[in-house]
Design a protein around this motif. Sequence first.
Motif, PDB file in Angstrom:
ATOM      1  N   ASP A  94       0.706  -1.224  -0.142  1.00 13.88           N
ATOM      2  CA  ASP A  94      -0.110   0.021   0.076  1.00 13.88           C
ATOM      3  C   ASP A  94       0.834   1.181  -0.025  1.00 13.88           C
ATOM      4  O   ASP A  94       0.378   2.192  -0.155  1.00 13.88           O
ATOM      5  CB  ASP A  94      -0.951  -0.045   1.084  1.00 13.88           C
ATOM      6  CG  ASP A  94      -0.189  -0.252   2.324  1.00 13.88           C
ATOM      7  OD1 ASP A  94       1.029  -0.822   2.313  1.00 13.88           O
ATOM      8  OD2 ASP A  94      -0.798   0.182   3.695  1.00 13.88           O
ATOM      9  N   ARG A  95       2.142   1.074   0.110  1.00 10.40           N
ATOM     10  CA  ARG A  95       3.115   2.236   0.360  1.00 10.40           C
ATOM     11  C   ARG A  95       4.058   1.956  -0.987  1.00 10.40           C
ATOM     12  O   ARG A  95       4.319   0.818  -1.158  1.00 10.40           O
ATOM     13  CB  ARG A  95       3.778   2.270   1.416  1.00 10.40           C
ATOM     14  CG  ARG A  95       3.155   2.526   2.738  1.00 10.40           C
ATOM     15  CD  ARG A  95       2.619   3.857   2.926  1.00 10.40           C
ATOM     16  NE  ARG A  95       2.121   4.001   3.998  1.00 10.40           N
ATOM     17  CZ  ARG A  95       1.244   5.251   4.558  1.00 10.40           C
ATOM     18  NH1 ARG A  95       0.807   5.865   3.542  1.00 10.40           N
ATOM     19  NH2 ARG A  95       0.930   5.356   5.897  1.00 10.40           N
ATOM     20  N   SER A  96       4.354   3.134  -1.527  1.00  9.68           N
ATOM     21  CA  SER A  96       5.461   2.994  -2.667  1.00  9.68           C
ATOM     22  C   SER A  96       6.712   3.124  -1.836  1.00  9.68           C
ATOM     23  O   SER A  96       7.148   4.367  -1.806  1.00  9.68           O
ATOM     24  CB  SER A  96       5.124   4.194  -3.589  1.00  9.68           C
ATOM     25  OG  SER A  96       6.177   4.129  -4.568  1.00  9.68           O
ATOM     26  N   ILE A  97       7.436   2.366  -1.834  1.00  9.83           N
ATOM     27  CA  ILE A  97       9.027   2.111  -1.074  1.00  9.83           C
ATOM     28  C   ILE A  97       9.793   1.603  -2.307  1.00  9.83           C
ATOM     29  O   ILE A  97       9.795   0.520  -2.856  1.00  9.83           O
ATOM     30  CB  ILE A  97       9.048   1.435   0.061  1.00  9.83           C
ATOM     31  CG1 ILE A  97       7.799   1.691   1.179  1.00  9.83           C
ATOM     32  CG2 ILE A  97      10.563   1.572   0.839  1.00  9.83           C
ATOM     33  CD1 ILE A  97       7.875   0.635   2.326  1.00  9.83           C
ATOM     34  N   LYS A  98      10.921   2.570  -2.729  1.00 10.89           N
ATOM     35  CA  LYS A  98      11.951   2.480  -3.717  1.00 10.89           C
ATOM     36  C   LYS A  98      13.280   2.276  -3.060  1.00 10.89           C
ATOM     37  O   LYS A  98      13.411   3.204  -2.406  1.00 10.89           O
ATOM     38  CB  LYS A  98      11.458   3.324  -4.857  1.00 10.89           C
ATOM     39  CG  LYS A  98       9.939   3.075  -5.616  1.00 10.89           C
ATOM     40  CD  LYS A  98       9.849   4.053  -6.722  1.00 10.89           C
ATOM     41  CE  LYS A  98       8.425   3.829  -7.048  1.00 10.89           C
ATOM     42  NZ  LYS A  98       7.994   4.820  -8.205  1.00 10.89           N
ATOM     43  N   LEU A  99      14.030   1.563  -3.712  1.00 10.30           N
ATOM     44  CA  LEU A  99      15.260   1.285  -3.617  1.00 10.30           C
ATOM     45  C   LEU A  99      16.021   1.613  -4.750  1.00 10.30           C
ATOM     46  O   LEU A  99      15.881   1.275  -5.984  1.00 10.30           O
ATOM     47  CB  LEU A  99      15.746  -0.182  -2.943  1.00 10.30           C
ATOM     48  CG  LEU A  99      17.355  -0.590  -2.795  1.00 10.30           C
ATOM     49  CD1 LEU A  99      18.025   0.508  -2.094  1.00 10.30           C
ATOM     50  CD2 LEU A  99      17.413  -2.033  -2.731  1.00 10.30           C
ATOM     51  N   PHE A 100      17.054   2.384  -4.680  1.00 12.81           N
ATOM     52  CA  PHE A 100      17.940   2.986  -5.914  1.00 12.81           C
ATOM     53  C   PHE A 100      19.210   2.558  -5.379  1.00 12.81           C
ATOM     54  O   PHE A 100      19.922   3.192  -4.773  1.00 12.81           O
ATOM     55  CB  PHE A 100      18.012   4.573  -6.118  1.00 12.81           C
ATOM     56  CG  PHE A 100      16.366   4.960  -6.450  1.00 12.81           C
ATOM     57  CD1 PHE A 100      16.147   4.964  -7.795  1.00 12.81           C
ATOM     58  CD2 PHE A 100      15.371   5.205  -5.510  1.00 12.81           C
ATOM     59  CE1 PHE A 100      14.786   5.277  -8.336  1.00 12.81           C
ATOM     60  CE2 PHE A 100      14.192   5.789  -6.178  1.00 12.81           C
ATOM     61  CZ  PHE A 100      13.814   5.725  -7.428  1.00 12.81           C
ATOM     62  N   THR A 101      19.866   1.554  -6.294  1.00 11.11           N
ATOM     63  CA  THR A 101      21.189   1.043  -5.705  1.00 11.11           C
ATOM     64  C   THR A 101      21.958   0.380  -7.009  1.00 11.11           C
ATOM     65  O   THR A 101      21.312   0.112  -8.002  1.00 11.11           O
ATOM     66  CB  THR A 101      20.953  -0.087  -4.805  1.00 11.11           C
ATOM     67  OG1 THR A 101      22.057  -0.444  -4.202  1.00 11.11           O
ATOM     68  CG2 THR A 101      20.118  -1.394  -5.241  1.00 11.11           C
ATOM     69  N   LEU A 102      23.355   0.182  -6.531  1.00  9.97           N
ATOM     70  CA  LEU A 102      23.882  -0.329  -7.741  1.00  9.97           C
ATOM     71  C   LEU A 102      23.906  -1.978  -7.861  1.00  9.97           C
ATOM     72  O   LEU A 102      24.204  -2.493  -8.839  1.00  9.97           O
ATOM     73  CB  LEU A 102      25.637  -0.354  -7.186  1.00  9.97           C
ATOM     74  CG  LEU A 102      26.080   1.229  -6.960  1.00  9.97           C
ATOM     75  CD1 LEU A 102      27.324   1.047  -6.289  1.00  9.97           C
ATOM     76  CD2 LEU A 102      26.407   1.988  -8.450  1.00  9.97           C
ATOM     77  N   GLU A 103      23.177  -2.476  -6.908  1.00  7.39           N
ATOM     78  CA  GLU A 103      23.075  -4.012  -6.947  1.00  7.39           C
ATOM     79  C   GLU A 103      21.293  -4.099  -7.542  1.00  7.39           C
ATOM     80  O   GLU A 103      20.728  -4.493  -6.725  1.00  7.39           O
ATOM     81  CB  GLU A 103      23.256  -4.773  -5.888  1.00  7.39           C
ATOM     82  CG  GLU A 103      24.553  -4.474  -5.196  1.00  7.39           C
ATOM     83  CD  GLU A 103      24.833  -3.171  -4.457  1.00  7.39           C
ATOM     84  OE1 GLU A 103      23.812  -2.419  -3.926  1.00  7.39           O
ATOM     85  OE2 GLU A 103      25.963  -2.781  -4.383  1.00  7.39           O
ATOM     86  N   PRO A 104      21.149  -4.505  -8.804  1.00  6.71           N
ATOM     87  CA  PRO A 104      20.011  -4.439  -9.378  1.00  6.71           C
ATOM     88  C   PRO A 104      19.113  -5.793  -9.201  1.00  6.71           C
ATOM     89  O   PRO A 104      17.948  -5.650  -9.316  1.00  6.71           O
ATOM     90  CB  PRO A 104      20.167  -4.160 -11.033  1.00  6.71           C
ATOM     91  CG  PRO A 104      21.552  -4.693 -11.147  1.00  6.71           C
ATOM     92  CD  PRO A 104      22.436  -4.300  -9.895  1.00  6.71           C
ATOM     93  N   ASP A 105      20.046  -6.646  -8.973  1.00  6.20           N
ATOM     94  CA  ASP A 105      19.215  -8.146  -8.645  1.00  6.20           C
ATOM     95  C   ASP A 105      18.754  -8.348  -7.472  1.00  6.20           C
ATOM     96  O   ASP A 105      18.181  -9.121  -6.895  1.00  6.20           O
ATOM     97  CB  ASP A 105      20.164  -9.118  -9.094  1.00  6.20           C
ATOM     98  CG  ASP A 105      20.490  -8.925 -10.779  1.00  6.20           C
ATOM     99  OD1 ASP A 105      19.750  -8.399 -11.430  1.00  6.20           O
ATOM    100  OD2 ASP A 105      21.499  -9.503 -11.008  1.00  6.20           O
ATOM    101  N   THR A 106      19.266  -7.335  -6.244  1.00  4.96           N
ATOM    102  CA  THR A 106      18.778  -7.435  -4.806  1.00  4.96           C
ATOM    103  C   THR A 106      17.200  -7.543  -4.801  1.00  4.96           C
ATOM    104  O   THR A 106      16.509  -6.283  -4.984  1.00  4.96           O
ATOM    105  CB  THR A 106      19.576  -6.678  -4.170  1.00  4.96           C
ATOM    106  OG1 THR A 106      20.799  -6.878  -4.124  1.00  4.96           O
ATOM    107  CG2 THR A 106      19.114  -6.674  -2.637  1.00  4.96           C
ATOM    108  N   GLU A 107      16.691  -8.568  -4.101  1.00  7.53           N
ATOM    109  CA  GLU A 107      15.193  -8.253  -3.846  1.00  7.53           C
ATOM    110  C   GLU A 107      14.875  -8.299  -2.324  1.00  7.53           C
ATOM    111  O   GLU A 107      15.553  -9.155  -1.311  1.00  7.53           O
ATOM    112  CB  GLU A 107      14.573  -9.629  -4.378  1.00  7.53           C
ATOM    113  CG  GLU A 107      14.769  -9.750  -5.877  1.00  7.53           C
ATOM    114  CD  GLU A 107      14.016 -10.950  -6.495  1.00  7.53           C
ATOM    115  OE1 GLU A 107      13.507 -11.653  -5.601  1.00  7.53           O
ATOM    116  OE2 GLU A 107      14.021 -11.145  -7.622  1.00  7.53           O
ATOM    117  N   ILE A 108      14.054  -7.463  -1.943  1.00  5.89           N
ATOM    118  CA  ILE A 108      13.747  -7.305  -0.597  1.00  5.89           C
ATOM    119  C   ILE A 108      11.890  -7.195  -0.747  1.00  5.89           C
ATOM    120  O   ILE A 108      11.441  -6.049  -1.394  1.00  5.89           O
ATOM    121  CB  ILE A 108      14.227  -5.841  -0.001  1.00  5.89           C
ATOM    122  CG1 ILE A 108      15.655  -6.079  -0.041  1.00  5.89           C
ATOM    123  CG2 ILE A 108      13.594  -5.793   1.555  1.00  5.89           C
ATOM    124  CD1 ILE A 108      16.383  -4.717   0.674  1.00  5.89           C
TER     125      ILE A 108
END
Length: 406
Positions: free
Chosen positions: A255-269
Motif C-alpha cells: 500500500d506504500r510506494s517504497i523504492k530502493l535505488f542501488t548499484l545492485e539491481p538483482d537484490t530483492e527485498i
Amino acid sequence: MNIIFIDWKCFNHDDTIQTLQALGHQVTLYAHEEFNFPVSKSFVEDFTDFLFGKKVDLVFSYNFFPPVAEACHRNHLSYISVVYDSPYVYLYSYAMMYETNRVYLFDSAWVKELNQGGLSQVTYATLPASTHRSLPSGDTVPERLRADISFVGALYNEAHNFYERMEEKASDELKGYLEGILSAQSLIYGADILKPLMTPDLLAKMHRALPLEPDSTCVEPADYRHLNYVLRRKLTSMERFRYLKTLGEHNRDNDRSIKLFTLEPDTEIPGISNMGIAEYTNEMPLVFANSRINLNITLRSITTGIPLRCMDIMSCGGFLLSNYQQDFSLDSIAPAPGFTEDHPLSTSAFLPGVDYDYFDSPASLLEKTEYYLSHEKERQEIAQNGKQKVETYYSLTAFLQRILPS
C-alpha cells in the motif's frame, strides 16, 4: 583569483565551477591520468610545466590527492581540498603534512584525530550542496522517480566483498566474535565500540584470514583497512538490509510506494521495489524532491559527520529521515543576521523535528515513517525548513566565500 580546478568526475563538478565563476574567479581546469595516484612523478612534472608563465592563486579539488599536494608544495601554491569520501586512506599520506595544504573534512571526530596527530591544516566543515536547482514535481516526473519512501545508496552485498573473502579463511571462533561485536555496534549510534576492540591480537587474526597491507606512502593506522573496509562496511550492509526489510515487512500489501535505488539491481527485498541506479546529476535530485520521505542510513566509517547524501536531499527540498549523527547538532557558523533566537535559521545546526528528523532503531523508523506519511503539512514544513537551512548556511556560494581567501 585565478584558480586551478582539478578536473575529475567528482560530485558537484559543474555547479562548483559555475559558482566560482559567478563569484568573479577565473577557473582553469586541469586533468591528468595520475592525479589520484598515491605518488606520481609524472603528475608533478607535468603540472609544474603547466604552471609555467601562468599567474595562479590556488588549486582546488574535491577530495585530497597526494600528487596535487606534492606539486603545490614544490611550486609554493595553496592547495584547498574538500573531502567528501569516507573511508579515505589518502588523509594519512605523507603529503598531508605540507603547510601549503588546507583540507576541509566533514566528520568532526576524524578532524579531531588528525589535529591531535599534528595536522593543524585540517578543518571541520559541513559539506556544501547545490541550491539553485528548479525541480519539477508531480505527474511531470517519471513514476520511477516518485515514491512515498525512498533510499538511495549501496548495499555492499556484492559477491566476494572483503568480509566474505575473510570469512572463507577465518576460524569459527573469529567469525563468531566478529558477528557479536558487529551486532553490539549496530545498537549504538554516536559511540564507536569497534575501534577500541581492534586489539593487536584481533587484527592479526583478521590479517591472516585477509591480508590487507597499509600503503607504504601513508602513515595510516595499522587497523584502518580492516576496520573500515571490512568491519564497518559489513556493518553498514547489515543495517541497511535490516532497516529496509523492516519497512518491507510492514508493507506486505504494497500500500506504500517504497523504492530502493542501488548499484545492485538483482537484490530483492519483499515490499520494496528495486529501481536500480539513480544517476547523480539528473535523476537523484528528482528522487529527493519527489519522495515524501528520503532515508539516510550512514556508512559506518563516517563516525559523526553528515554525509553528502543528506545535504543533497535537503537542498532539493526533500524531507530527510536519517539515523543519528552527532554533527547534525554542530553550530559551527556565525548566525545569519535578521533572525530572532527562536527562529530555525538563527543557528547553523540542524534541529530534529524542525529541519529533519532521525530514527535510532527499526521500531522508531516504523513509527516515524508512519507518522510523517500521515502528517503531510508537518512533513512539508520540515522539508522546507531543511532546504532554507542549507540555502542560508551551506550553499556552494556561502561555503566557497567562507573557505577562499578574501
